[in-house]
Design a protein around this motif. Structure first.
Motif, PDB file in Angstrom:
ATOM      1  N   LEU A   1      25.222 -12.708  13.778  1.00  0.00           N
ATOM      2  CA  LEU A   1      24.774 -13.837  12.812  1.00  0.00           C
ATOM      3  C   LEU A   1      25.674 -15.089  12.497  1.00  0.00           C
ATOM      4  O   LEU A   1      25.417 -15.978  11.889  1.00  0.00           O
ATOM      5  CB  LEU A   1      24.426 -13.268  11.411  1.00  0.00           C
ATOM      6  CG  LEU A   1      23.251 -12.394  11.118  1.00  0.00           C
ATOM      7  CD1 LEU A   1      23.015 -11.724   9.992  1.00  0.00           C
ATOM      8  CD2 LEU A   1      21.958 -12.992  11.995  1.00  0.00           C
ATOM      9  N   TRP A   2      26.799 -14.891  13.070  1.00  0.00           N
ATOM     10  CA  TRP A   2      27.676 -16.010  12.989  1.00  0.00           C
ATOM     11  C   TRP A   2      28.484 -16.408  14.314  1.00  0.00           C
ATOM     12  O   TRP A   2      28.831 -15.268  14.959  1.00  0.00           O
ATOM     13  CB  TRP A   2      28.687 -15.804  11.899  1.00  0.00           C
ATOM     14  CG  TRP A   2      29.359 -16.919  11.442  1.00  0.00           C
ATOM     15  CD1 TRP A   2      30.484 -17.370  11.391  1.00  0.00           C
ATOM     16  CD2 TRP A   2      28.670 -17.674  10.257  1.00  0.00           C
ATOM     17  NE1 TRP A   2      30.882 -18.682  10.864  1.00  0.00           N
ATOM     18  CE2 TRP A   2      29.542 -19.003  10.323  1.00  0.00           C
ATOM     19  CE3 TRP A   2      27.227 -18.022  10.026  1.00  0.00           C
ATOM     20  CZ2 TRP A   2      29.377 -20.097   9.541  1.00  0.00           C
ATOM     21  CZ3 TRP A   2      26.849 -19.147   9.132  1.00  0.00           C
ATOM     22  CH2 TRP A   2      28.068 -20.129   9.104  1.00  0.00           C
ATOM     23  N   PRO A   3      28.900 -17.492  14.774  1.00  0.00           N
ATOM     24  CA  PRO A   3      29.480 -17.647  15.940  1.00  0.00           C
ATOM     25  C   PRO A   3      31.020 -17.184  15.919  1.00  0.00           C
ATOM     26  O   PRO A   3      31.470 -17.161  14.962  1.00  0.00           O
ATOM     27  CB  PRO A   3      29.552 -19.104  16.195  1.00  0.00           C
ATOM     28  CG  PRO A   3      28.642 -19.715  15.116  1.00  0.00           C
ATOM     29  CD  PRO A   3      28.489 -18.751  14.035  1.00  0.00           C
ATOM     30  N   ARG A   4      31.451 -16.704  17.010  1.00  0.00           N
ATOM     31  CA  ARG A   4      32.770 -16.069  16.981  1.00  0.00           C
ATOM     32  C   ARG A   4      33.597 -16.866  18.064  1.00  0.00           C
ATOM     33  O   ARG A   4      32.990 -17.388  19.062  1.00  0.00           O
ATOM     34  CB  ARG A   4      32.760 -14.612  17.712  1.00  0.00           C
ATOM     35  CG  ARG A   4      32.360 -13.726  16.801  1.00  0.00           C
ATOM     36  CD  ARG A   4      33.189 -12.570  16.410  1.00  0.00           C
ATOM     37  NE  ARG A   4      32.845 -11.487  15.602  1.00  0.00           N
ATOM     38  CZ  ARG A   4      33.375 -10.438  15.380  1.00  0.00           C
ATOM     39  NH1 ARG A   4      34.313 -10.208  16.025  1.00  0.00           N
ATOM     40  NH2 ARG A   4      33.024  -9.528  14.552  1.00  0.00           N
ATOM     41  N   GLY A   5      34.669 -17.414  17.851  1.00  0.00           N
ATOM     42  CA  GLY A   5      35.370 -18.161  18.727  1.00  0.00           C
ATOM     43  C   GLY A   5      34.751 -19.448  18.945  1.00  0.00           C
ATOM     44  O   GLY A   5      34.277 -19.735  19.878  1.00  0.00           O
ATOM     45  N   PHE A   6      34.443 -20.107  17.614  1.00  0.00           N
ATOM     46  CA  PHE A   6      33.574 -21.511  17.729  1.00  0.00           C
ATOM     47  C   PHE A   6      34.069 -22.322  18.780  1.00  0.00           C
ATOM     48  O   PHE A   6      35.420 -22.774  18.916  1.00  0.00           O
ATOM     49  CB  PHE A   6      33.784 -22.121  16.575  1.00  0.00           C
ATOM     50  CG  PHE A   6      32.572 -23.242  16.202  1.00  0.00           C
ATOM     51  CD1 PHE A   6      31.547 -23.117  15.767  1.00  0.00           C
ATOM     52  CD2 PHE A   6      32.963 -24.525  16.783  1.00  0.00           C
ATOM     53  CE1 PHE A   6      30.400 -24.073  15.696  1.00  0.00           C
ATOM     54  CE2 PHE A   6      32.248 -25.565  16.375  1.00  0.00           C
ATOM     55  CZ  PHE A   6      30.964 -25.376  15.923  1.00  0.00           C
ATOM     56  N   THR A   7      33.121 -23.153  19.478  1.00  0.00           N
ATOM     57  CA  THR A   7      33.356 -23.843  20.556  1.00  0.00           C
ATOM     58  C   THR A   7      32.185 -24.897  21.012  1.00  0.00           C
ATOM     59  O   THR A   7      31.063 -24.030  20.947  1.00  0.00           O
ATOM     60  CB  THR A   7      33.647 -23.285  21.940  1.00  0.00           C
ATOM     61  OG1 THR A   7      33.758 -24.495  23.065  1.00  0.00           O
ATOM     62  CG2 THR A   7      32.964 -21.970  22.360  1.00  0.00           C
ATOM     63  N   TRP A   8      32.118 -26.053  21.161  1.00  0.00           N
ATOM     64  CA  TRP A   8      31.317 -26.782  21.547  1.00  0.00           C
ATOM     65  C   TRP A   8      31.056 -26.707  23.096  1.00  0.00           C
ATOM     66  O   TRP A   8      30.185 -27.492  23.761  1.00  0.00           O
ATOM     67  CB  TRP A   8      31.370 -28.306  21.104  1.00  0.00           C
ATOM     68  CG  TRP A   8      31.142 -28.613  19.608  1.00  0.00           C
ATOM     69  CD1 TRP A   8      32.379 -28.816  18.750  1.00  0.00           C
ATOM     70  CD2 TRP A   8      29.916 -28.557  19.007  1.00  0.00           C
ATOM     71  NE1 TRP A   8      31.809 -28.863  17.479  1.00  0.00           N
ATOM     72  CE2 TRP A   8      30.358 -28.935  17.875  1.00  0.00           C
ATOM     73  CE3 TRP A   8      28.788 -28.258  19.358  1.00  0.00           C
ATOM     74  CZ2 TRP A   8      29.324 -28.971  16.665  1.00  0.00           C
ATOM     75  CZ3 TRP A   8      27.773 -28.612  18.393  1.00  0.00           C
ATOM     76  CH2 TRP A   8      28.056 -28.735  17.056  1.00  0.00           C
ATOM     77  N   GLY A   9      31.847 -25.818  23.849  1.00  0.00           N
ATOM     78  CA  GLY A   9      32.042 -26.058  25.084  1.00  0.00           C
ATOM     79  C   GLY A   9      30.789 -25.865  25.929  1.00  0.00           C
ATOM     80  O   GLY A   9      30.447 -26.779  26.950  1.00  0.00           O
TER      81      GLY A   9
END
Lengths: 294, 296, 575
Positions: free
Chosen positions: A52-60
């Motif tokens: 439910l939540w991003p892990r290791g947030f990235t726009w990559g």
């Protein structure tokens, strides 16, 4: 006595509300989940840690897509397909539904044609004859194959026909008394009144053309010509390991590229999700009046 | 009364649609001949030798063909029921909410899954119901053993039906919403004067008013009894659930394009179409007889 | 991701770049013959544009066509592959070289993503009789095309245009051309086999941590898996042994005999069971491996292991087994020697991940069994093709046409199936053995670089020039810490796969079991799909516990009734 009743009523209403809200959230789940994965880093996604939540947030992933020419090419093809498909369906269906909305007394072959349509909806000759037909009609490798290849959308014709049939007769009759011919009646009386149902079939047509991926795989000779869903599917494809060869091995090792795929899927969902709330009031009305008398 | 002179214009209006139909729907139908032939691609459909009913005989010999027809009917029927019942109840529930903004929001959001393709939704389902996925985490949190949802032939049809209902219930509720809004408010007012409770009003007024709509919809969906949803199942199934999950369309796809059993595949597909036509005729007749309603 | 592509490519390179000829020791005559040819090749190449018609009797397989000759093909492409500059699958260094040097112009009738999309497109082309000049097809497709009379008889063109090197390859793989000869006519060029036997890959660092011995028997293997789970070596969600994923099969079979990666073949083999292939029973009659008592025992054991949680609970359902291996959740899987090419993700997540292959589990008699792989890709030429000889030439040129000019053009880059049209694996089976043995000898300075045959075993030679930078002492220990992963990243995966995976495989004493049938018989054409479905379904259900083991006997009866007996008769005739 009165308070007790209002207590149960309040309890009922509260529970009711709770269930509805849970249902609503359940419907948002796929979009949210896809978004979370697309914004996570590759390792977390591969390990199945993202929910439910991003892990290791990235726009990559999104940055990668921005550099992908084919993604935009396919996006553009999808837009063309949807626009042409919707425009053609609009006129053909409108023209066809109007005469068919008359009774067989007023238009003799009406019933025969209706059954022919139903027949065409149920039967098909299979993929191979269809492909050969498309080929002989020059529908390979061009956008018209995608626009027309699915055949006449019979269901939508029936929907519009039913809507027109249920329209009050008086308007048509008074137009006739004014000396209007069939074309003028269709375009200046029926058309304005059937906006909801036409909007409905437009929604159906757009959804169909936007989500359809199979035809392009058959009709297009190069990925350059693929619409968006076909393009996404071929890079996010599930592989049949029974036909394992070195090629497949290589491609399988790339399958852990979940995050990029999620980003592509998310972007591909976006256009429909953005437009449907605005069309909502039309298709709600159109579906109701098209299928069942109000 | 429509003047006779309109007829020729009507024919002209039909031309574009009929041309489209003839070229892209009707013309490729010569392919059904394959069902009566031993198709050889080198010779083409016309020149391939006739084999009479051989393909059909073989079809009836195969256990598989009975199985896929049974699976198809079971899944499609369950979907039909679910897709009537759930939207029905949902519409009733939403009808009890008086806050307009909230009603609108819920409506808009529940339409959302309808707009997603099965490729995407099936992928999600596989994730959520996987062995270490969120559902099983909840189960083990409750002290229960985790379940192999997609590996269990008993559970698989339920997943197929459940996810289809989930995807479509909002959209299918549209008709019920509008049936509900068309109930004459005076009836509620009269009931309120008589001191009827919320519950009584629901039972006595609301439900009876939309039952006819539901009945009609049920009749109309009869024609879909052999459409269990190719896109969905194709993206969800695996060999361990073939016994309950393999449907006519998936089977035809595998037999025809992957294993080159064209004749057999076409025969099965043709049978499906014929049954579909019979069913549509029945539902047409039923709707006309009992509801005086013409489907088309 | 780039790494993944590289490692995949590497695999192709391994299989393709090594030149062919007979076995290295016992076929010295052929060796001599083919090196002669190679010298001839060189001379021919330096005098291009030799008129084809000038040599009515002796046709030079390396001659340039007088006119530009067009060959249309259907092509499997990898949508993620990155070409140099503006190159494409249709127009790249390799195709330009073919065109300029040999006047062969390759046109793409269509392209599709390799895997299912390509197979579907091929099947559609066959069904609609709309074929390009040449295609790479699988076994089922080949048979269908032969049956439909869509293929060109290659017997004569092969005789005339195939180079002696190409003929030597097929001669060194007895029976290979027979399998594509129908009614005395040659209808395809088959690939040669990539050597393959499924080994057990285990995280040795986990074994060491738990003070466990390498496994020998099935029992050992079960205990190790249990220990990995009990000690949570891969975290709370440790999976004992992973294998088959969604859409996959439990073991390899006679139609996909090289399918040894990420399935459970070894668990069957160690029970002397060979499901999916045709073996001989004690009386010497053909029997289908899936209906034997041994297979039943293997299934009973797997059922037990599954219930205990040793086997992946999600076998057959999991979307990607590779992801479980990469994320470090498991310490055991089965796969052939080249599995090492696909461990880079795992090592990226955990640099200590020390995957080692083991020749285990052994059967009760202490033997390590495997089925013998046969190829499953074929180049076919349409009956309507104008220049079937161009296809034969392309196959030859791909392997033996690489002159100095080619090397300059490609700047030493190995061309892969993404550049080379009609890519086919051709080799004489001993390529891996030669490379591994010579690398080992070279490391220990027992031989010099020049001793490695650069003409016939070019790839072994190429790797030898890199090996010393990568492999650290002790040279005979292939644990990950004795490799320098950073020194030469371009070649690390090759060296690692050859030394870690390849050497274990080459040294192993394997009891090969060959399927009596390697292609479909007549009755199979109509019945096999349904029989296979029955089998897959029953086996999965038994293992996963939704059916009792007694379901096996029901399956056997059904299988025999529904055409199995008839098929067995037909296979018996093949013996």
């Amino acid at each position: 006595m009165v308070t007790e009743r209002s207590m149960t009523a309040r309890l009922f209403n509260g529970l009711n509300l709770l269930v509805l809200i849970v249902l609503m959230l359940l419907c948002l789940l796929p979009v949210w989940y896809t978004l979370s994965v697309s914004l996570s880093d590759k390792a977390s996604a591969a390990a199945g840690q993202v929910f439910l939540w991003p892990r290791g947030f990235t726009w990559g992933s999104y940055e990668t897509i921005m550099k992908d020419d084919q993604f935009f090419r396919s996006f553009w093809i999808s837009i063309q397909r949807v626009v042409c498909g919707a425009a053609i369906a609009f006129f053909v269906i409108l023209l066809m539904a109007y005469p068919l909305s008359k009774t067989s007394k007023d238009f003799k072959p009406r019933n025969i044609i209706m059954w022919l349509l139903v027949f065409a909806m149920l039967f098909n000759g299979g993929l191979v004859p269809w492909y050969l037909t498309m080929q002989s009609l020059g529908m390979i490798n061009n956008i018209w194959g995608l626009v027309l290849g699915g055949g006449l959308p019979v269901f939508n014709v029936i929907l519009v026909m039913n809507y027109l049939r249920n329209m009050p007769k008086e308007m048509e009759e008074s137009a006739m008394i004014d000396g209007a011919g069939p074309w003028r009646i269709l375009f200046s009386v029926c058309l304005p009144l059937s906006v909801p149902v036409l909007a409905t079939i437009m929604v159906f047509t757009i959804v169909y053309h936007w989500n359809e991926f199979f035809q392009a795989l058959v009709l297009m000779n190069k990925a350059d010509h693929y619409p968006l869903q076909s393009y996404i599917r071929q890079v996010a494809v599930v592989i049949d390991p029974t036909k394992m060869d070195e090629e497949t091995v290589k491609r399988m090792s790339e399958l852990s590229n979940q995050t990029l795929n999620a980003a592509k899927i998310f972007i591909s969902m976006l256009p429909l999700l953005v437009i449907y709330p605005f069309l909502q009031k039309y298709f709600v009305k159109g579906i109701t009046l098209g299928s069942v008398k109000g | 009364m429509i003047p006779k002179s309109f007829s020729k214009h009507f024919y002209i209006m039909l031309i574009p649609g009929l041309v489209w139909l003839a070229l892209f729907n009707l013309y490729p139908m010569y392919g059904v001949l394959t069902a009566f032939k031993e198709f050889n691609p080198g010779l083409g459909i016309w020149k391939s030798p006739w084999v009479g009913m051989e393909n059909f005989q073989y079809m009836f010999e195969l256990d598989d063909s009975k199985l896929v027809f049974r699976n198809t009917v079971v899944i499609a029927f369950a979907k039909m029921v679910g897709n009537l019942l759930v939207p029905f109840v949902f519409a009733l529930m939403l009808n009890e909410v008086k806050n307009r903004l909230l009603t609108r929001t819920v409506q808009t959001v529940v339409y959302l899954p309808h707009f997603l393709s099965w490729v995407i939704v099936a992928g999600m389902m596989l994730d959520i119901f996987s062995y270490s996925g969120p559902v099983n985490q909840v189960l083990s949190g409750l002290g229960l053993d985790p379940i192999m949802f997609f590996g269990n032939a008993h559970i698989f049809p339920a997943l197929v039906v459940g996810s289809d209902v989930w995807k479509e219930f909002g959209f299918n509720a549209i008709i019920f919403f509008s049936a509900l809004t068309s109930i004459n408010p005076e009836m509620y007012e009269a009931a309120a004067v008589d001191g009827a409770s919320q519950w009584q009003r629901l039972i006595k007024i609301t439900i009876p008013s939309i039952i006819p709509v539901a009945a009609l919809l049920a009749t109309l969906s009869l024609g879909n009894i052999l459409n269990a949803g190719f896109d969905q199942i194709f993206n969800m199934y695996n060999p361990s659930v073939y016994s309950t999950g393999d449907i006519v369309d998936t089977w035809v796809y595998r037999a025809g394009l992957i294993d080159f059993q064209y004749g057999l595949a076409t025969a099965v597909g043709l049978l499906k179409s014929v049954v579909g036509l019979v069913l549509i005729t029945i539902s047409y007749t039923l709707a006309y007889r009992f509801a005086n309603y013409r489907i088309f | 991701m780039k790494k993944a592509i590289l490692s995949g490519l590497a695999l192709l390179v391994v299989a393709a770049s090594v030149s062919a000829c007979g076995g290295s020791d016992n076929k010295s005559n052929e060796d001599a013959a083919s090196s002669n040819n190679s010298t001839e090749t060189k001379t021919t190449d330096s005098t291009p544009a030799k008129e084809e018609t000038a040599a009515e009797e002796v046709i030079d397989p390396f001659a340039k066509f007088a006119e530009p000759t067009e060959v249309s093909i259907g092509r499997a492409i990898d949508p993620n592959y990155k070409y140099d500059g503006t190159d494409t699958a249709e127009d790249n260094v390799y195709t330009r070289w073919l065109k300029d040097k040999y006047n062969i112009v390759v046109k793409h009738a269509w392209e599709a993503a390799s895997g299912n999309d390509y197979q579907q497109k091929v099947s559609l082309a066959i069904s609609s009789n709309d074929l390009p000049d040449a295609l790479v097809v699988n076994e089922t497709q080949l048979r269908q095309m032969v049956k439909a009379g869509q293929l060109a008889d290659l017997t004569d063109v092969y005789d005339k245009y195939a180079s002696s090197e190409l003929k030597a390859v097929y001669d060194s793989n007895p029976g290979l051309l027979d399998s594509v000869t129908f009614d005395g006519k040659l209808y395809a060029l088959p690939e040669t086999t990539l050597p393959s036997a499924p080994m057990t890959w285990i995280r040795k660092d986990w074994l060491d941590k738990l003070n466990l011995e390498a496994p020998k028997s099935l029992e050992d293997l079960g205990k190790i898996a249990q220990a990995f789970i009990d000690n949570k070596m891969g975290g709370d969600k440790t999976v004992g042994i992973v294998g088959t994923q969604q859409g996959g099969s439990l073991s390899s079979n006679f139609l996909a005999s090289t399918d040894h990666w990420y399935n459970f073949s070894p668990l069957f083999f160690a029970n002397d069971a060979y499901p999916g292939i045709w073996v001989k029973d004690k009386d010497g009659n053909a029997v289908y491996g899936s209906i034997t008592e041994e297979t039943k025992n293997a299934l009973a054991m797997m059922k037990d292991w599954y219930a205990k949680g040793i086997l992946d609970k999600e076998l057959g359902i999991r979307k990607s087994t590779a992801e479980v291996v990469a994320s470090g959740q498991t310490g055991i899987f089965f796969g052939p020697w080249w599995s090492a090419y696909n461990l880079s993700d795992s090592m990226k997540n955990d640099p200590n991940a020390n995957w080692r292959p083991y020749i285990a589990p052994l059967d009760a008699a202490g033997k390590f069994n495997s089925n013998q792989a046969t190829g499953s890709s074929y180049i076919v030429v349409s009956k309507k093709a104008k220049h079937p000889e161009a296809v034969i030439k392309m196959t030859t040129l791909h392997k033996w046409g690489k002159d100095e000019e080619y090397k300059t053009l490609t700047a030493g880059k190995e061309m892969t199936s993404q550049e080379v049209p009609l890519f086919l694996i051709l080799g004489a089976g001993d390529q891996l053995e030669y490379a591994v043995n010579h690398l080992r000898q070279y490391l220990k300075d027992e031989i010099k670089l020049e001793d490695i045959d650069n003409i016939n075993y070019g790839w072994a030679h190429e790797m030898a020039t890199h090996v010393k930078a990568i492999k650290k002492e002790p040279f005979d220990n292939y644990d990950i810490q004795y490799f320098d992963q950073q020194a030469d990243t371009g070649f690390f995966t090759h060296i690692y796969a050859h030394l870690n995976g390849g050497s274990t495989f080459v040294d192993a004493d394997i009891n090969w079991v060959r399927s009596i049938a390697t292609a479909q018989t007549k009755t199979m054409e109509s019945r096999w799909t349904n029989l296979k479905k029955l089998e897959d379904e029953t086996f999965f259900k038994i293992i996963m516990g939704t059916e009792d083991i007694s379901a096996f006997d029901t399956f056997v009866t059904k299988w025999k009734d529904q055409g199995g007996d008839k098929i067995t008769e037909e296979v018996n005739e093949l013996k």
